[in-house]
Design an enzyme around this catalytic site. Structure first.
Site, PDB file in Angstrom:
ATOM      1  N   TRP A 133       3.078   7.893  -2.314  1.00  0.00           N
ATOM      2  CA  TRP A 133       4.515   8.041  -2.619  1.00  0.00           C
ATOM      3  C   TRP A 133       4.676   9.023  -3.786  1.00  0.00           C
ATOM      4  O   TRP A 133       5.524   9.915  -3.755  1.00  0.00           O
ATOM      5  CB  TRP A 133       5.097   6.673  -2.985  1.00  0.00           C
ATOM      6  CG  TRP A 133       6.578   6.656  -3.208  1.00  0.00           C
ATOM      7  CD1 TRP A 133       7.543   6.347  -2.296  1.00  0.00           C
ATOM      8  CD2 TRP A 133       7.267   6.960  -4.432  1.00  0.00           C
ATOM      9  NE1 TRP A 133       8.787   6.437  -2.872  1.00  0.00           N
ATOM     10  CE2 TRP A 133       8.646   6.812  -4.175  1.00  0.00           C
ATOM     11  CE3 TRP A 133       6.856   7.342  -5.702  1.00  0.00           C
ATOM     12  CZ2 TRP A 133       9.626   7.025  -5.149  1.00  0.00           C
ATOM     13  CZ3 TRP A 133       7.823   7.565  -6.678  1.00  0.00           C
ATOM     14  CH2 TRP A 133       9.188   7.410  -6.392  1.00  0.00           C
ATOM     15  N   ASP A 166       0.836  -1.210   0.000  1.00  0.00           N
ATOM     16  CA  ASP A 166       0.000   0.000   0.000  1.00  0.00           C
ATOM     17  C   ASP A 166       0.868   1.256   0.000  1.00  0.00           C
ATOM     18  O   ASP A 166       1.960   1.270   0.575  1.00  0.00           O
ATOM     19  CB  ASP A 166      -0.911  -0.026   1.243  1.00  0.00           C
ATOM     20  CG  ASP A 166      -2.052   0.960   1.139  1.00  0.00           C
ATOM     21  OD1 ASP A 166      -2.297   1.499   0.034  1.00  0.00           O
ATOM     22  OD2 ASP A 166      -2.716   1.200   2.166  1.00  0.00           O
ATOM     23  N   GLY A 167       0.342   2.305  -0.633  1.00  0.00           N
ATOM     24  CA  GLY A 167       0.997   3.619  -0.547  1.00  0.00           C
ATOM     25  C   GLY A 167       1.656   4.097  -1.826  1.00  0.00           C
ATOM     26  O   GLY A 167       2.372   5.098  -1.805  1.00  0.00           O
ATOM     27  N   ASN A 168       1.392   3.419  -2.945  1.00  0.00           N
ATOM     28  CA  ASN A 168       2.007   3.863  -4.209  1.00  0.00           C
ATOM     29  C   ASN A 168       1.552   5.275  -4.581  1.00  0.00           C
ATOM     30  O   ASN A 168       2.364   6.108  -5.001  1.00  0.00           O
ATOM     31  CB  ASN A 168       1.606   2.927  -5.359  1.00  0.00           C
ATOM     32  CG  ASN A 168       2.187   1.545  -5.213  1.00  0.00           C
ATOM     33  OD1 ASN A 168       3.042   1.313  -4.371  1.00  0.00           O
ATOM     34  ND2 ASN A 168       1.712   0.614  -6.026  1.00  0.00           N
ATOM     35  N   GLY A 169       0.250   5.518  -4.439  1.00  0.00           N
ATOM     36  CA  GLY A 169      -0.297   6.828  -4.814  1.00  0.00           C
ATOM     37  C   GLY A 169       0.281   7.930  -3.941  1.00  0.00           C
ATOM     38  O   GLY A 169       0.691   8.993  -4.447  1.00  0.00           O
ATOM     39  N   LEU A 192      11.172 -20.588  -3.922  1.00  0.00           N
ATOM     40  CA  LEU A 192      10.091 -19.741  -3.408  1.00  0.00           C
ATOM     41  C   LEU A 192       8.809 -19.923  -4.235  1.00  0.00           C
ATOM     42  O   LEU A 192       8.867 -19.941  -5.460  1.00  0.00           O
ATOM     43  CB  LEU A 192      10.533 -18.270  -3.497  1.00  0.00           C
ATOM     44  CG  LEU A 192       9.464 -17.227  -3.185  1.00  0.00           C
ATOM     45  CD1 LEU A 192       9.232 -17.117  -1.680  1.00  0.00           C
ATOM     46  CD2 LEU A 192       9.842 -15.856  -3.751  1.00  0.00           C
ATOM     47  N   ARG A 220      -5.435  -2.071   8.277  1.00  0.00           N
ATOM     48  CA  ARG A 220      -6.658  -2.766   7.856  1.00  0.00           C
ATOM     49  C   ARG A 220      -6.265  -4.021   7.094  1.00  0.00           C
ATOM     50  O   ARG A 220      -5.179  -4.093   6.522  1.00  0.00           O
ATOM     51  CB  ARG A 220      -7.459  -1.895   6.872  1.00  0.00           C
ATOM     52  CG  ARG A 220      -8.162  -0.727   7.432  1.00  0.00           C
ATOM     53  CD  ARG A 220      -9.056  -0.109   6.351  1.00  0.00           C
ATOM     54  NE  ARG A 220      -8.299   0.448   5.246  1.00  0.00           N
ATOM     55  CZ  ARG A 220      -7.721   1.649   5.254  1.00  0.00           C
ATOM     56  NH1 ARG A 220      -7.812   2.402   6.321  1.00  0.00           N
ATOM     57  NH2 ARG A 220      -7.062   2.081   4.208  1.00  0.00           N
ATOM     58  N   SER A 227      -8.457  -5.201   4.566  1.00  0.00           N
ATOM     59  CA  SER A 227      -8.939  -4.901   3.209  1.00  0.00           C
ATOM     60  C   SER A 227      -9.268  -6.139   2.372  1.00  0.00           C
ATOM     61  O   SER A 227      -8.838  -6.241   1.212  1.00  0.00           O
ATOM     62  CB  SER A 227      -7.924  -4.017   2.467  1.00  0.00           C
ATOM     63  OG  SER A 227      -7.764  -2.792   3.129  1.00  0.00           O
ATOM     64  N   GLU A 270     -11.921  -4.936  -5.452  1.00  0.00           N
ATOM     65  CA  GLU A 270     -12.468  -3.579  -5.278  1.00  0.00           C
ATOM     66  C   GLU A 270     -11.693  -2.543  -6.118  1.00  0.00           C
ATOM     67  O   GLU A 270     -12.178  -1.436  -6.334  1.00  0.00           O
ATOM     68  CB  GLU A 270     -12.400  -3.155  -3.800  1.00  0.00           C
ATOM     69  CG  GLU A 270     -13.395  -3.875  -2.885  1.00  0.00           C
ATOM     70  CD  GLU A 270     -13.028  -5.340  -2.610  1.00  0.00           C
ATOM     71  OE1 GLU A 270     -11.817  -5.672  -2.558  1.00  0.00           O
ATOM     72  OE2 GLU A 270     -13.943  -6.171  -2.491  1.00  0.00           O
ATOM     73  N   HIS A 309       3.016   3.497  -8.960  1.00  0.00           N
ATOM     74  CA  HIS A 309       2.806   2.071  -9.282  1.00  0.00           C
ATOM     75  C   HIS A 309       4.039   1.493  -9.993  1.00  0.00           C
ATOM     76  O   HIS A 309       4.445   0.369  -9.729  1.00  0.00           O
ATOM     77  CB  HIS A 309       1.566   1.905 -10.161  1.00  0.00           C
ATOM     78  CG  HIS A 309       0.282   2.242  -9.454  1.00  0.00           C
ATOM     79  ND1 HIS A 309      -0.009   1.804  -8.187  1.00  0.00           N
ATOM     80  CD2 HIS A 309      -0.779   3.000  -9.830  1.00  0.00           C
ATOM     81  CE1 HIS A 309      -1.192   2.257  -7.825  1.00  0.00           C
ATOM     82  NE2 HIS A 309      -1.687   3.000  -8.798  1.00  0.00           N
ATOM     83  N   ARG A 358       1.622  -4.952   6.139  1.00  0.00           N
ATOM     84  CA  ARG A 358       0.982  -3.900   5.344  1.00  0.00           C
ATOM     85  C   ARG A 358       1.834  -2.644   5.443  1.00  0.00           C
ATOM     86  O   ARG A 358       2.213  -2.230   6.548  1.00  0.00           O
ATOM     87  CB  ARG A 358      -0.444  -3.609   5.825  1.00  0.00           C
ATOM     88  CG  ARG A 358      -1.117  -2.547   4.958  1.00  0.00           C
ATOM     89  CD  ARG A 358      -2.586  -2.350   5.250  1.00  0.00           C
ATOM     90  NE  ARG A 358      -3.185  -1.484   4.241  1.00  0.00           N
ATOM     91  CZ  ARG A 358      -4.429  -1.554   3.795  1.00  0.00           C
ATOM     92  NH1 ARG A 358      -5.233  -2.476   4.274  1.00  0.00           N
ATOM     93  NH2 ARG A 358      -4.885  -0.721   2.887  1.00  0.00           N
TER      94      ARG A 358
HETATM   95  C1  FPP Z   1      -1.642   0.285  -3.411  1.00  0.00           C
HETATM   96  O1  FPP Z   1      -1.262   1.630  -3.551  1.00  0.00           O
HETATM   97  C2  FPP Z   1      -1.178  -0.501  -4.532  1.00  0.00           C
HETATM   98  C3  FPP Z   1      -1.982  -1.095  -5.468  1.00  0.00           C
HETATM   99  C4  FPP Z   1      -3.442  -1.026  -5.463  1.00  0.00           C
HETATM  100  C5  FPP Z   1      -1.438  -1.853  -6.588  1.00  0.00           C
HETATM  101  C6  FPP Z   1      -0.198  -2.632  -6.279  1.00  0.00           C
HETATM  102  C7  FPP Z   1       0.404  -3.014  -7.559  1.00  0.00           C
HETATM  103  C8  FPP Z   1       1.713  -3.035  -7.852  1.00  0.00           C
HETATM  104  C9  FPP Z   1       2.777  -2.774  -6.882  1.00  0.00           C
HETATM  105  C10 FPP Z   1       2.187  -3.322  -9.231  1.00  0.00           C
HETATM  106  C11 FPP Z   1       1.455  -4.319 -10.075  1.00  0.00           C
HETATM  107  C12 FPP Z   1       1.597  -5.752  -9.708  1.00  0.00           C
HETATM  108  C13 FPP Z   1       2.371  -6.690 -10.319  1.00  0.00           C
HETATM  109  C14 FPP Z   1       2.192  -8.145  -9.997  1.00  0.00           C
HETATM  110  C15 FPP Z   1       3.404  -6.351 -11.296  1.00  0.00           C
HETATM  111  P1  FPP Z   1      -2.381   2.739  -3.674  1.00  0.00           P
HETATM  112  O2  FPP Z   1      -2.515   3.106  -5.106  1.00  0.00           O
HETATM  113  O3  FPP Z   1      -3.638   2.290  -3.027  1.00  0.00           O
HETATM  114  O4  FPP Z   1      -1.706   3.902  -2.869  1.00  0.00           O
HETATM  115  P2  FPP Z   1      -2.432   5.029  -2.030  1.00  0.00           P
HETATM  116  O5  FPP Z   1      -3.214   4.344  -0.947  1.00  0.00           O
HETATM  117  O6  FPP Z   1      -1.290   5.837  -1.502  1.00  0.00           O
HETATM  118  O7  FPP Z   1      -3.298   5.789  -2.976  1.00  0.00           O
END
Ligand code: FPP
Length: 256
Positions: free
Chosen positions: A29, A24-27, A135, A198, A200, A71, A41, A192
């Site tokens: 970041w 979690d947290g790509n957005g 693995l 959570r 989720s 979701e 992402h 997480r």
């Molecule tokens: C949560 O961050 C991340 C996701 C919903 C997607 C995770 C996917 C990847 C890391 C890459 C794709 C997967 C593969 C198998 C190559 P968020 O977007 O919810 O972040 P935020 O809560 O900060 O908005």
């Protein structure tokens, strides 16, 4: 090397067999850096790659990564398309290395409704690596825990309706045998990132006795040292599985 072997044995004994991660947290970041969410992402895939290598190197047996939840379809169309593209690119670019590293790939989640090319790539990844013994990398894709349990319950109900199963014969083990995770041990440790605390809809049934570690860092920053910190925290936990003495995990399902 007598001493080193002893230390390695001790470490392996305290390692969780199965680590599951809510990435979690790509957005956030990306937002923190005034970048588009996509960049978060994209960097998340790099963290994923680092994590698979580290887990394999450390000797984790099973690693589950929550890549796309049922979701997540509610996100903007462009973001969903981008995430689908990332998964396709990941399989195309990384499958050979995963295979060469003896990694076995399993995909859990609903396949129905996935675009044909993507569905085919997922099958290719599983087939190519099916006999690998290192693995096991479980990618939770289009996955939702409630749907998984409901589908398993429906399959048991169909058996009852067909007269091949009596209601009183339904046990937790039997239901577990109908989940996507059949033949995969329950997670010992669920991590997480991003500070959210959570579950989720992730591995709801399977994480009944898992230890949870919530890390403040955002997923694109996750690396081997973060994984090792979570493993150290796990090692310090006292797992009692509902009892008071020597831990004995509840029985796992072993057949479909
Ligand atoms: C949560 O961050 C991340 C996701 C919903 C997607 C995770 C996917 C990847 C890391 C890459 C794709 C997967 C593969 C198998 C190559 P968020 O977007 O919810 O972040 P935020 O809560 O900060 O908005």
């Amino acid at each position: 090397m007598f001493g080193r072997d002893l230390i390695e044995d001790a470490n392996v004994a305290t390692l969780p067999a199965h680590v599951a991660i809510i990435m979690d947290g790509n957005g956030r970041w990306a937002s923190k850096r005034l970048m588009p969410r996509f960049e978060g992402h994209r960097r998340g895939v790099e963290a994923l790659r680092r994590t698979v290598r580290a887990a394999s190197d450390i000797g984790i047996r099973y690693l589950t990564l929550y890549s796309f939840s049922s979701e997540n379809w509610s996100r903007p169309r462009l973001e969903v398309d981008y995430l689908m593209g990332l998964v396709k690119r990941f399989v195309r670019n990384d499958l050979a290395e995963l295979h060469a590293s003896n990694v076995r790939v399993r995909i859990i989640g609903e396949r129905d409704g996935l675009e044909g090319e993507l569905a085919d790539l997922l099958v290719d990844a599983e087939n190519l690596t099916a006999a690998n013994t290192g693995l096991t990398l479980i990618v939770a894709f289009n996955y939702g825990g409630r749907q998984e349990i409901a589908t398993a319950a429906r399959r048991l109900a169909e058996m009852v309706a067909a007269g091949t199963l009596k209601p009183e014969e339904i046990t937790p083990e039997l239901l577990a045998g109908k989940l996507h995770t059949v033949d995969i041990p329950d997670p010992d440790l669920v991590i997480r990132t991003s500070g959210e605390q959570r579950i989720s809809n992730f591995l709801l049934w399977q994480s009944a006795y898992a230890e949870f570690v919530f890390l403040p860092l955002l997923w694109p920053d996750f690396d081997r040292s973060a994984l090792e910190a979570a493993l150290a925290e796990f090692k310090a936990r006292d797992r009692r599985f509902g009892g008071v003495s020597e831990p004995t995990p509840p029985r796992q399902a072993t057949s479909g």
